[in-house]
Each structure stands twice: as structure tokens, then as C-alpha cells.
Design a protein around this motif. Structure first.
Motif, mmCIF file in Angstrom:
data_model
loop_
_atom_site.group_PDB
_atom_site.id
_atom_site.type_symbol
_atom_site.label_atom_id
_atom_site.label_comp_id
_atom_site.label_asym_id
_atom_site.label_seq_id
_atom_site.Cartn_x
_atom_site.Cartn_y
_atom_site.Cartn_z
ATOM 1 N N TRP A 186 0.838 -1.200 0.000
ATOM 2 C CA TRP A 186 0.000 0.000 0.000
ATOM 3 C C TRP A 186 0.868 1.243 0.000
ATOM 4 O O TRP A 186 1.803 1.371 0.797
ATOM 5 N N ASP A 231 -9.209 1.675 5.652
ATOM 6 C CA ASP A 231 -8.382 2.070 4.498
ATOM 7 C C ASP A 231 -7.116 1.231 4.366
ATOM 8 O O ASP A 231 -6.637 0.973 3.271
ATOM 9 N N THR A 234 -7.195 -3.012 2.605
ATOM 10 C CA THR A 234 -7.732 -3.424 1.297
ATOM 11 C C THR A 234 -6.970 -4.638 0.750
ATOM 12 O O THR A 234 -5.785 -4.831 1.037
ATOM 13 N N ASP A 239 -4.661 0.956 -3.020
ATOM 14 C CA ASP A 239 -5.142 2.218 -2.455
ATOM 15 C C ASP A 239 -6.535 2.524 -2.980
ATOM 16 O O ASP A 239 -6.780 2.445 -4.181
ATOM 17 N N GLN A 240 -7.450 2.835 -2.079
ATOM 18 C CA GLN A 240 -8.855 3.117 -2.390
ATOM 19 C C GLN A 240 -9.590 1.868 -2.850
ATOM 20 O O GLN A 240 -10.665 1.938 -3.442
ATOM 21 N N ASP A 242 -10.808 -2.394 -1.941
ATOM 22 C CA ASP A 242 -11.905 -3.043 -1.217
ATOM 23 C C ASP A 242 -11.365 -3.820 -0.028
ATOM 24 O O ASP A 242 -10.490 -4.677 -0.181
ATOM 25 N N THR A 243 -11.869 -3.522 1.143
ATOM 26 C CA THR A 243 -11.487 -4.229 2.369
ATOM 27 C C THR A 243 -12.476 -5.353 2.586
ATOM 28 O O THR A 243 -13.631 -5.115 2.939
ATOM 29 N N SER A 274 -11.947 3.925 0.445
ATOM 30 C CA SER A 274 -12.050 2.483 0.221
ATOM 31 C C SER A 274 -13.484 1.995 0.410
ATOM 32 O O SER A 274 -14.379 2.735 0.803
#
Ligand code: GLC
Length: 611
Positions: A186, A231, A234, A239-240, A242-243, A274
Motif C-alpha cells: 500500500w 483504508d 484493502t 489504495d482506495q 476493497d477491504t 475504500s
């Protein structure tokens, strides 16, 4: 200029500056004409009175945050905007503390020129010092502060940052990032205090440093717990992204730092770009309103991320539906840096057609205005330049140097090659990160992505080494190691990463040193001289294969402007006490690798040698 205890010019002085006849608050002896202007009244009373006088347009304006480059002072007045921000690197010209204070006061005067005179609140990313401002003290990024495990030190850093931020007029800091970085790929790993929530939770003392024991005290700056929620979790460290976690895992890993920040009275929370199991946080009513505001009782206000509402439907350009989704989910202040006029048009329409209930608009305004009153902005709206000289001052730089030294993690020291003798020594220094303030500071430094070279005043690691070495010691520098021979007693290779921020720092492939670094180290090793590697990076790197050929390894992380702190540890002025806040893998193929996951690391979380 009137000196006030909190670092703002009194309203009376502001009135004089404005050339307007503002009505005196009761504290100045005369009766305040309206209750909201009376600081002797409870904040809730003042908020209620003010809101009873506000038009719908004034309420919608309070929820709107525009970027300084996309709004004029006249716009602020005409559209009743509640907030302005500087995006990463967005600075006035000249980019000096005084230049910032003049800019801030210009926007504030425009906000005060509205019928109700509601002050605006100005937000910046002061994430490791007041890092947009040339000349400010740049502290270690959070990953280095995590290595210190020192809540008291981190609170002191928050206080120092608050003083420098206040000295430029700014009253809102989009910090701390309380992300729990679980995959070192990340690009924001360095903004994390560590891979487990306990470290970030313990270091929420920075909130108290920034805000003070209560909002409105000396140099009190509104803090922001970000990015809510998950955030750093994921899949793939995207970055940005899906967790993908169960609710129990999401709560266990990512929620505790926000609970700790709320217990410390953090005034704002920023929503994450995210998603959680495929649903964007910016439209997640259960997590933002149900959990954060309901279950956790967060009473401050929620701000979106930069154009974050535009991501809800996955299409470019935000829509009426996205505006409703975000505001109804619980976003109170919307960061719409450039398209703020369009936002206001859509917001007004969505209230008009009933998609957004007035009660939601009122709740958002109540939250925002409460923080503005608590900050003392109505009484002291303008900058008190008494704090301005603290920007980049000696006291803060000394604190930063202390933090740099405490953040160093000694991972290898074969044969006790460290600490280096200060006298009668002969040391060769090499590496692209040895003499470069930009590289040692990392992203979010003067510009959003950071950069190379001496982009702000400070001490490079090489300069720190030269200063620490005694008069009978020779220090030679060549970036590539050219010129080294067997007469040197030690070689220091300062290598690692060059600056990046956010997604531009995602590493989806190799996490090894680059070719230049490897060549430099090879040159040093060929001379038969003990090699000490100093790693300047925003995360653990894949160095296991090369480590056997190194005599020592010091993780310096991203130390900021005070490179002397690295030299303090190299020469033993300060013994290394740092503990890695991240598990250090044996190979990039182990990512994600975290404590307790059953994988065998090169160095476990908490590892660190001393002497
Ligand atoms: C950025 C970041 C956020 C920052 C905001 C304002 O995209 O995600 O951390 O506070 O925009 O600069």
C-alpha cells in the motif's frame, strides 16, 4: 495587533480590520445583540440561536468545502462557504508562514463579511509537520513515530505542529491518519503507525497535542481521525480498494484507533475512499451514522475525502444521487475542491425534492458550528502572529531530531560495527538518500508527492554525519560510492525509496532496492570495507537476499528535515531504541504478512536491537 491567549486576533480587531461595525460580544462589556454572539452562553444555545437565523442557502454553504485555488474571497462571501482547504502542496505565493497567514486572513475576512458573520474553517494536511509550508519543521512520518512507541513524544509533536499550523492562521488539520496498514504494498503504509491497532490507539495522544486538552485553548487546531474505516486493509494493499473482511474482523483490526481518538475528543473524522465488502464508505450509512455517530457516539463532524462522493457510483462526475447518498450516509462537510458550485446546486435540489431531509442538513450544521464555536473562531477569527515565529523554529527542530533518533530501528549489527567512533575514524558515505532533504522527508512534503533535493531547510543525513564526526575523522561522500578504497574503516549506504503519496506509492511488483542502490552497495562491498545500510523508506522492503552481505542495517523510515537524528544513533550519541511497527517479510511473496498470521518473517513486529 491584539494578543489573545489562543492565537487569534479578537473580533473587535477583526472588525477594525474589516472596517465594519461589528456588534461587540458581551465579553467586551457591551451586550451581544444576538445570543450566538455571546461567548458567555453555552455553545448549544449559541448554535441553536445561530441556526434559527440561517437561511437554507447559509446552511448548505456551511457544508461545502472548496479548494483555495478554485475559490475567491468574493465567492466565499457570496456562497456563504463554510470551509476552504489546501490540497497537498497547494500554497500561497510566497510560500512562507506569513504568506499563509495573510492568505488565511483574506479568506476569513470574506467569510466574516456575510450577514451572520460565520467564520470559515481552513483545513490542511499537516501530517508530519506543517508540511505544505516551506521552512516548517518536518517530523518523521507516522511509521517512524510508530517505531518509537512513545505516546508522550507523539503528543509533544502534535503540540508543536499545532503551534506551527496556528502561526499560519490554519485551524483544521487532516491528521492523524489512524490507518492500520496490513499490506506493505500500500502506498500509504508510511502514514500508518503500525500493522496492529494497539500502536495507533496508543499514539492518538497526537489528537490531544493538536487540539489541546479542550478545543479553543492556546494554538488549538481541530484534528481529524482518518480514513474511516478500513483504508489500510484493502485486498492487495490497493489504495482506495476493497477491504474484504467480516464485520468482526473490521471492528477488531481497524476500529480501535477511532474509538481511542473519539475518547480523546477528536473533532472531525474523514471518510475513507475504500470500500467494505464492495460498498464505498462514502455512501455507507451503517458505518458512518449507525456505528460512528450512533454506537461510538461521535459528536464532531464527518468530512468526505477529496471528491470522495464522486466514487460512490463508480462513474466519473458526481450526481444528485451521490450527493444524497453521501449526505444521508452521514457526511456533514463535503470536500468538493473545484466543483463546489455544482455541488451546491445538486444539494439544494436534493433537499428541495425531499431526498435529503432538512433534519440531516440541520444535524450537519449543528455539528460543524459546534466545533467552530468550541474552537473560538467566532471570538478570535484571525491569525495571531505570535505563533508565526514557531514555524521551523529551533525548539521544534530539536524535538523532531529527538523523534528521528527514537524512531531508528537497528535490525542488524554484525561484529558491533555500530556505533561508529567519532574520532580518528575514516568513513565513506554513499547512496541516493544520503544528501537529499526531499528523499528523507518522503511524500506530503512541500508538494503532494514530495520530491528530490533541498526543497525545504533542514539537515541531510550526510550533513548530520559530518556534524557528528570529530575533527580527527574523515568523512567522504560520493553518491555511487566511487572512490572508496580499503583505507576506510566503514562505509554507510543511505538507500531506499524516493518520495510518493497515496496510490502512486502502491507497489504491485518488486519491493526490492532499485538497481542504483544495489550497484552502490556492491561498489562499497568490493572495497572490503564493513558496509552499514541505512534504509530510508516508507515501509519494510524486500532485502533478505542482500542482508548477509551487509554488516549492519538501520531502518530510518522517513525521518523528515532533521537528519541529525540518524547520525545521533550511528555514532551512539543516542542508542537505538526503535521497534519495527511492521512485520518485516523475507520476501515480497509473503505480503501481506502480519504478526500472528503464522508466517515466518525476517524480523517480527517489535524487533529492534540496541547498544
Ligand atoms: C487526499 C487524501 C486525504 C487528504 C485529502 C485532502 O486525497 O486521501 O488523506 O486529507 O485528500 O488533501
Amino acid at each position: 495587533m491584539t494578543r489573545t491567549f489562543r492565537g487569534r486576533v479578537s473580533r473587535l480587531t477583526a472588525a477594525a480590520l474589516l472596517g465594519t461595525t461589528l456588534l461587540l460580544p458581551s465579553s467586551a462589556g457591551a451586550a451581544a445583540p444576538f445570543p450566538y454572539q455571546d461567548p458567555a452562553l453555552p455553545v448549544a444555545t449559541r448554535v441553536a440561536d445561530l441556526m434559527s437565523r440561517m437561511t437554507l442557502d447559509e446552511k448548505l454553504g456551511q457544508m461545502t468545502q472548496a479548494e483555495r485555488g478554485s475559490v475567491t474571497a468574493a465567492d466565499l462571501t457570496a456562497y456563504r462557504l463554510g470551509s476552504v482547504l489546501s490540497g497537498g502542496g497547494s500554497a500561497p505565493n510566497p510560500n512562507t508562514a506569513t504568506g499563509w497567514a495573510d492568505m488565511y486572513d483574506g479568506f476569513q475576512r470574506a467569510a466574516l463579511a456575510t450577514p451572520l458573520g460565520i467564520p470559515m474553517i481552513y483545513g490542511v494536511d499537516a501530517v508530519h509537520g506543517h508540511n505544505n509550508v516551506v521552512g516548517a519543521t518536518i517530523f518523521p512520518h507516522n511509521i517512524g513515530l510508530g517505531a518509537t512507541r512513545d505516546p508522550v513524544l507523539v503528543e509533544q509533536i502534535g503540540r508543536a505542529v499545532a503551534e506551527e499550523v496556528s502561526g499560519t492562521g490554519v485551524d483544521w488539520d487532516f491528521a492523524p491518519c489512524l490507518c492500520v496498514a496490513r499490506n506493505d504494498r500500500w502506498g500509504r503504509t508510511y502514514e500508518s503507525f503500525g500493522e496492529t491497532p494497539d500502536i495507533a490507539s496508543s499514539l492518538t495522544t497526537i489528537v490531544t497535542g493538536l487540539q489541546g486538552p479542550a478545543l479553543g485553548g492556546p494554538a488549538s487546531v481541530l484534528a481529524t481521525a482518518k480514513h474511516y474505516l478500513g483504508d489500510g486493509g484493502t485486498t492487495g494493499g490497493d489504495d482506495q480498494g476493497d477491504t474484504q473482511l467480516s464485520e468482526a474482523e473490521l471492528r477488531a483490526i481497524h476500529l480501535p484507533p477511532f474509538q481511542a481518538a473519539i475518547q480523546r475528543g477528536v473533532g472531525s473524522v474523514m471518510v475513507s475512499y475504500s470500500s467494505w465488502n464492495g460498498v464505498k464508505l462514502h455512501g455507507h450509512q451503517y458505518l458512518v451514522t449507525g456505528l460512528l455517530k450512533g454506537e461510538l457516539g461521535f459528536s464532531g463532524f464527518v468530512v468526505s475525502d477529496w471528491n470522495g462522493i464522486d466514487q460512490i457510483d463508480g462513474q466519473s462526475g458526481f450526481t444528485a444521487a451521490e450527493v444524497s447518498a453521501a449526505v444521508n450516509a452521514g457526511v456533514d462537510m463535503v470536500m468538493v475542491p473545484t466543483a463546489w458550485k455544482n455541488f451546491l446546486t445538486l444539494l439544494r435540489a436534493e433537499v428541495g425534492n425531499g431526498h435529503i431531509p432538512l433534519s440531516r442538513i440541520d444535524d450537519a450544521n449543528r455539528r460543524i458550528l459546534t466545533k467552530k464555536f468550541e474552537l473560538g473562531l467566532f471570538e478570535r477569527p484571525l491569525t495571531d502572529r505570535a505563533w508565526t515565529p514557531t514555524v521551523g523554529g529551533a525548539a521544534h527542530r530539536a524535538l523532531a531530531r529527538q523523534a528521528v533518533a527514537k524512531s531508528q530501528v537497528l535490525l542488524k549489527n554484525a561484529g558491533g560495527v555500530l556505533p561508529l567512533a567519532r574520532d580518528n575514524n575514516k568513513i565513506f558515505v554513499a547512496g541516493k538518500n544520503a544528501d537529499d532533504i526531499g528523499h528523507q522527508s518522503g511524500g506530503w512534503t512541500v508538494s503532494w508527492q514530495g520530491g528530490s533535493g533541498n526543497l525545504t531547510p533542514g539537515t541531510t543525513i550526510l550533513q548530520g554525519i559530518r556534524a557528528a564526526a570529530g575533527p580527527t575523522t574523515t568523512v567522504t561522500y560520493n553518491q555511487r560510492g566511487t572512490g572508496i578504497d580499503g583505507t576506510y574503516r566503514a562505509a554507510i549506504a543511505v538507500v531506499g525509496e524516493t518520495p510518493y503519496a497515496e496510490g502512486q506509492g502502491d507497489r504491485t511488483g518488486s519491493m526490492s532496492l532499485d538497481r542504483d542502490d544495489l550497484r552502490t552497495i556492491a561498489t562499497l562491498r568490493k572495497a572490503g570495507v564493513p558496509v552499514i545500510v541505512v534504509l530510508v523508506s516508507g515501509r519494510p522492503l524486500d532485502i533478505a537476499a542482500e542482508l548477509p552481505g551487509w554488516n549492519a542495517l538501520l531502518a530510518a523510515w522517513l525521518p523528515g528535515t532533521e537528519g541529525g537524528g540518524v547520525a545521533d544513533v550511528l555514532f551512539g550519541v543516542v542508542p537505538p531504541t526503535g521497534k519495527t511497527p511492521m512485520t518485516w517479510g523475507t520476501s515480497v511473496t509473503q505480503q501481506p504478512i502480519n504478526t500472528g498470521d503464522g508466517k515466518t518473517p525476517l524480523f517480527p513486529q517489535g524487533f529492534g536491537l540496541t547498544y
